[in-house]
Scaffold this motif. Sequence first.
Motif, mmCIF file in Angstrom:
data_model
loop_
_atom_site.group_PDB
_atom_site.id
_atom_site.type_symbol
_atom_site.label_atom_id
_atom_site.label_comp_id
_atom_site.label_asym_id
_atom_site.label_seq_id
_atom_site.Cartn_x
_atom_site.Cartn_y
_atom_site.Cartn_z
ATOM 1 N N THR A 37 5.701 -6.186 3.395
ATOM 2 C CA THR A 37 4.523 -5.429 3.801
ATOM 3 C C THR A 37 4.078 -5.723 5.224
ATOM 4 O OG1 THR A 37 2.225 -4.945 3.182
ATOM 5 C CG2 THR A 37 2.979 -7.202 2.871
ATOM 6 N N GLN A 52 0.837 -1.198 0.000
ATOM 7 C CA GLN A 52 0.000 0.000 0.000
ATOM 8 C C GLN A 52 0.874 1.250 0.000
ATOM 9 O OE1 GLN A 52 -2.989 -0.325 3.074
ATOM 10 N NE2 GLN A 52 -3.985 -2.020 2.022
ATOM 11 N N ASP A 74 -11.321 -7.031 1.316
ATOM 12 C CA ASP A 74 -10.130 -6.260 1.645
ATOM 13 C C ASP A 74 -9.277 -6.989 2.684
ATOM 14 O OD1 ASP A 74 -8.497 -3.901 1.413
ATOM 15 O OD2 ASP A 74 -9.230 -3.316 3.391
ATOM 16 N N TYR A 125 -3.029 -11.208 -1.087
ATOM 17 C CA TYR A 125 -1.891 -10.443 -1.582
ATOM 18 C C TYR A 125 -0.790 -11.380 -2.076
ATOM 19 C CZ TYR A 125 -3.513 -5.966 0.401
ATOM 20 O OH TYR A 125 -4.204 -4.819 0.685
ATOM 21 N N ASP A 132 -0.092 0.840 -6.440
ATOM 22 C CA ASP A 132 0.318 0.027 -5.293
ATOM 23 C C ASP A 132 1.426 -0.952 -5.702
ATOM 24 O OD1 ASP A 132 -0.701 -2.532 -6.149
ATOM 25 O OD2 ASP A 132 -2.691 -1.978 -5.430
#
Length: 201
Positions: free
Chosen positions: A82, A56, A196, A89, A61
Motif C-alpha cells: 500500500t 484502499q 484515519d 494498518y 478494503d
Amino acid sequence: MIKVLLADDQAMVRGALATVLGLEPDIEVVAQVGSGDEVLPAAARTAPDVALLDVQMPGRDGLQVAADLHRARPGCRIVICTTFGRPGYLARAMTAGAVGFVVKDAPPEQLVEAVRRVHGGLRVVDPALAAESLATGEGPLTGREREALRLALDGGTVADMAAALHLTEGTVRNHLSTAIGKLGARNRAEAARIADERGWL
C-alpha cells in the motif's frame, strides 16, 4: 512457480507491479483485480500462492478482504502492499492474517524479495513501519467508535450516523464523545482525522 494475485484499484500501479513480478523466472501473476469484491472469486479461479492486496480499494478494503481470504484459502500467503504506511494498518493486517506489509515506494527488488520470502514461510514487514507501529501501540478505539468516526469522516450528522449504525442518537453521541476523549481531539472531525491518519479506521 510462485502464483501471485494482484489487487489494486489503480490500473497503472497494478500493471507496473505485474510487469516487475512477471520479469522474474520463478513468479507468475495469475490474476489482476481492481476491487476488493473481486479478490475471492479470482482466488477461487486461480489458487494463488501469494496475494498482494492494496488497502484502499472500491468495495471491500484490503484489510477486510485479507481476513476473508485467510479463512477461505489459508494456504495463500497475504501481503498488504500500500501507499498508506500507517501503523494502525499494520496491526489490523496482521490480525486479519497477512504475513507481509510493504509500501509501494519501496524499491521493486524489495517487493520481489517479499513475495519469495512469504512464499517460503517467513514474515516480511517494512522496518520503519514496524518501529512506528510499536511506538504508537494498538489503537484505543472500540469497533463502534471506529464505525462512528468513519461516518464522521464523511461529514454525516449524528442522525445520519444513528440511522446507518441502527443506534439511538444518544448512543452515537456517547461513542463519539468517548473517541474524542481517547484521541485528545477537540471535536469529532478532528478525532476522525487523527484516527484515519494513524490507520485505526
